[in-house]
Design a protein around this motif. Structure first.
Motif, mmCIF file in Angstrom:
data_model
loop_
_atom_site.group_PDB
_atom_site.id
_atom_site.type_symbol
_atom_site.label_atom_id
_atom_site.label_comp_id
_atom_site.label_asym_id
_atom_site.label_seq_id
_atom_site.Cartn_x
_atom_site.Cartn_y
_atom_site.Cartn_z
ATOM 1 N N ALA A 14 1.165 -1.366 -0.335
ATOM 2 C CA ALA A 14 -0.125 0.118 0.035
ATOM 3 C C ALA A 14 0.505 1.358 -0.285
ATOM 4 O O ALA A 14 1.494 1.591 1.304
ATOM 5 N N LEU A 15 0.907 1.814 -1.125
ATOM 6 C CA LEU A 15 2.269 3.391 -1.296
ATOM 7 C C LEU A 15 1.488 4.255 -1.611
ATOM 8 O O LEU A 15 0.158 3.608 -2.757
ATOM 9 N N THR A 16 1.203 5.112 -1.235
ATOM 10 C CA THR A 16 1.136 6.524 -1.346
ATOM 11 C C THR A 16 1.808 6.658 -3.169
ATOM 12 O O THR A 16 2.773 6.660 -3.438
ATOM 13 N N PRO A 17 1.247 8.232 -3.659
ATOM 14 C CA PRO A 17 2.577 8.289 -5.014
ATOM 15 C C PRO A 17 3.995 8.786 -4.688
ATOM 16 O O PRO A 17 4.619 8.486 -5.261
ATOM 17 N N ASP A 18 3.364 9.562 -3.631
ATOM 18 C CA ASP A 18 5.436 10.073 -3.335
ATOM 19 C C ASP A 18 6.085 9.317 -2.437
ATOM 20 O O ASP A 18 7.234 8.481 -3.227
ATOM 21 N N ALA A 19 4.809 7.618 -2.052
ATOM 22 C CA ALA A 19 6.107 6.804 -1.335
ATOM 23 C C ALA A 19 6.690 5.515 -2.655
ATOM 24 O O ALA A 19 7.340 5.338 -2.648
ATOM 25 N N ASP A 69 -1.835 -1.432 -4.406
ATOM 26 C CA ASP A 69 -1.677 -1.152 -5.171
ATOM 27 C C ASP A 69 -0.541 -0.957 -6.015
ATOM 28 O O ASP A 69 -0.102 -0.739 -7.553
ATOM 29 N N ARG A 80 1.957 0.673 -10.608
ATOM 30 C CA ARG A 80 1.110 1.421 -9.003
ATOM 31 C C ARG A 80 -0.441 1.060 -9.873
ATOM 32 O O ARG A 80 -0.749 1.678 -11.653
#
Length: 219
Positions: free
Chosen positions: A117-122, A149, A169
């Motif tokens: 589970a990664l944010t766009p920045d991560a 995702d 992603r």
């Protein structure tokens, strides 16, 4: 590798080739399925009679309920057809193919697939960390999350000391976007290889303190 095949196909030096062992297995399954269907059709009455007798002689209610149905040959045909379809799909699709380095013919071996589970920045930070080749920056990986995702895929060509890191992603489908493929060679491959041996869960590049030894005995 279907999730990342399009990007691998655009990568210079990588080609998709048919795997002889996988092709042989799929072809063997297909031949057995054809033989099974042919035998079931040719001996349909005998197999149906055998199934009915077995049901009549069985003491189990669920088998007795099948008395008179003669489902054995039909079941053989259905199962053989299903497995045969899968074998044909494997022969025609990517399941019997592998990616190899064109220069040496060394196949890529998938060593890791992780859903996070990664944010766009991560996601971008992790991609940059892998691209740096510094294992201290990308280990330990974020914990895997069911349905995450952000997907990390790692392949290695061990004989060539080369590794490829792919990140994608988005939901699996047309909305999935692949980040540029990362190639790590030489000492960077060695660092990744060691991190993979530690399952990417152990911080790399940091020397762990030695465990305390036994206390010295008094003189």
């Amino acid at each position: 590798m279907a999730l990342y095949d399009a990007t691998l196909a655009r990568t210079p030096g990588l080609v998709s080739r048919r795997s002889a062992p996988r092709t042989a297995v799929a072809a063997g399954v297909l031949v057995l399925c054809v033989i099974g269907i042919a035998c079931a059709v040719a001996n349909y009455q005998e197999l149906a009679e055998y199934a009915r007798r077995s049901a009549e002689e069985s003491s189990r209610p669920r088998y007795q309920a099948m008395r008179g149905l003669g489902v054995l040959p039909a079941a053989i045909i259905v199962l053989a057809t299903i497995f045969g379809v899968f074998a044909v799909m494997a022969l025609l699709g990517p399941a019997t193919r592998v990616w190899v380095r064109a220069e040496t013919g060394t196949p890529l071996r998938r060593r890791f697939t992780g859903h996070h589970a990664l944010t766009p920045d991560a996601f971008d930070r992790l991609h940059a960390a892998f691209a740096s080749g510094d294992s201290a920056r990308y280990t330990p990986l974020p914990e895997q999350a069911r349905g995450g995702d952000g997907v990390v895929l790692i392949w290695t060509a061990d004989a060539d000391r080369e590794a490829y890191v792919g990140m994608t992603r988005g939901s699996r489908g047309r909305s999935t976007r692949n980040a540029p493929l990362i190639r790590l060679a030489g000492v960077r491959f060695d660092a990744l290889d060691q991190a993979l041996r530690d399952r990417l869960t152990t911080p790399q590049g940091v020397t762990a303190p030695a465990p305390p030894g036994p206390a010295p005995s008094p003189e």
